[in-house]
Design an enzyme around this catalytic site. Structure first.
Site, short mmCIF file in Angstrom:
data_model
loop_
_atom_site.label_atom_id
_atom_site.label_comp_id
_atom_site.label_asym_id
_atom_site.label_seq_id
_atom_site.Cartn_x
_atom_site.Cartn_y
_atom_site.Cartn_z
N ASP A 7 32.64 9.38 -84.52
CA ASP A 7 33.88 8.64 -84.50
C ASP A 7 33.96 8.06 -83.09
O ASP A 7 33.21 8.48 -82.19
CB ASP A 7 35.04 9.61 -84.77
N ASP A 9 37.31 6.51 -81.24
CA ASP A 9 38.56 6.80 -80.52
C ASP A 9 38.80 8.31 -80.43
O ASP A 9 38.93 8.98 -81.45
CB ASP A 9 39.74 6.13 -81.24
C1 BG6 Z 1 40.82 4.66 -85.38
C2 BG6 Z 1 41.96 5.19 -84.54
O1 BG6 Z 1 39.61 4.98 -84.76
O2 BG6 Z 1 40.92 3.25 -85.50
C3 BG6 Z 1 43.28 4.75 -85.12
O3 BG6 Z 1 41.89 6.61 -84.50
C4 BG6 Z 1 43.30 3.23 -85.26
O4 BG6 Z 1 44.32 5.17 -84.26
C5 BG6 Z 1 42.11 2.78 -86.10
O5 BG6 Z 1 44.50 2.80 -85.90
C6 BG6 Z 1 42.05 1.26 -86.25
O6 BG6 Z 1 41.82 0.70 -84.99
P1 BG6 Z 1 41.94 -0.83 -84.64
O7 BG6 Z 1 41.34 -0.91 -83.26
O8 BG6 Z 1 41.15 -1.59 -85.66
O9 BG6 Z 1 43.38 -1.19 -84.68
MG MG Z 2 39.23 9.50 -83.49
#
Ligand code: BG6
Ligand code: MG
Length: 220
Positions: A7, A9
């Site tokens: 993963d 984030d």
């Molecule tokens: C995930 C995060 O990795 O990505 C979420 O944990 C986030 O918090 C999701 O909403 C989507 O991310 P993005 O950058 O496309 O808005």
């Molecule tokens: Mg994550």
């Protein structure tokens, strides 16, 4: 173990705090207050689904048209992009750089299974794109985490069987997705980690040596 699927984030870098800050400000602008506890439900969840959860939480699910929801999500993303604009390799979480180098050297494939559409930009900012043998495009998926689709897609791109892969996550939904995909799950720090096959308190504990010791195949 032939592949490790990450993963992004909260695992490779601490962008989870920026997602939270951007959502908190967006929610506040429409009269909804969210806190860290509520934020746990947003980890690993796509942008639009996160917005829906926030609106539901604030009792405002029916107050916005589809177009207005798109605008709210775009505003959140703009704020988020501002927060991550200055990222550098120094923003890698502890131990991640060495872990990636060790995996590469050992010939273990590396995949990315992030729901974030900002994933490729962040990998570039962290200067780790070249480590990845597969990057799943979340825009092409039907279901988000906790559905196993994103981890199954990463394994398929790497031409690996799920039982040959380990997945690493910080989110409840993400660990459920790894487990449902039939992979060995590693959970980092958060309460979410409870359901993982191997739990670590911080990414600093993630070494190839230790992962190999804990890894077990989950053939059905
Ligand atoms: C995930 C995060 O990795 O990505 C979420 O944990 C986030 O918090 C999701 O909403 C989507 O991310 P993005 O950058 O496309 O808005
Ligand atoms: Mg994550």
């Amino acid at each position: 173990m032939k592949a490790v699927i990450f993963d992004l984030d909260g695992v490779l870098t601490d962008t989870a705090k920026y997602h939270f800050e951007a959502w908190k400000n967006l929610a506040r602008s429409i009269g909804i207050e969210i806190d860290e506890t509520f934020n746990q439900h947003l980890l690993g969840i796509s942008r639009m689904e996160s917005l829906e959860l926030i609106l539901q939480f604030g009792g405002r699910s029916d107050d916005f048209s589809a177009l207005e929801k798109d605008e709210l999500a775009a505003r959140k993303n703009e704020a988020y992009r501002g927060l991550i604009s200055g990222m550098t390799p120094a923003d890698l979480l502890p131990g991640i750089g060495q872990f990636l180098r060790d995996l590469k050297e050992a010939g273990i494939k590396i995949g990315l299974a992030s729901a974030s559409r900002n994933g490729p930009f962040i990998l570039d900012s962290l200067q780790i794109t070249s480590f990845f043998d597969a990057i799943v495009d979340p825009a092409k998926l039907k279901k988000g985490k906790p559905d196993p689709e994103i981890f199954a897609a990463a394994a398929a791109q790497l031409k690996m069987r799920p039982a040959e892969c380990a997945g690493i996550e910080d989110a409840v939904a993400g660990i459920q997705a790894i487990n449902a995909a039939g992979m060995f799950s590693v959970g980092i720090a958060t309460p979410a980690a409870a359901a993982a096959d191997w739990r670590v308190a911080s990414t600093a504990e993630l070494t190839l040596e230790r992962l190999k010791q804990h890894f077990t195949r989950k053939d059905k």
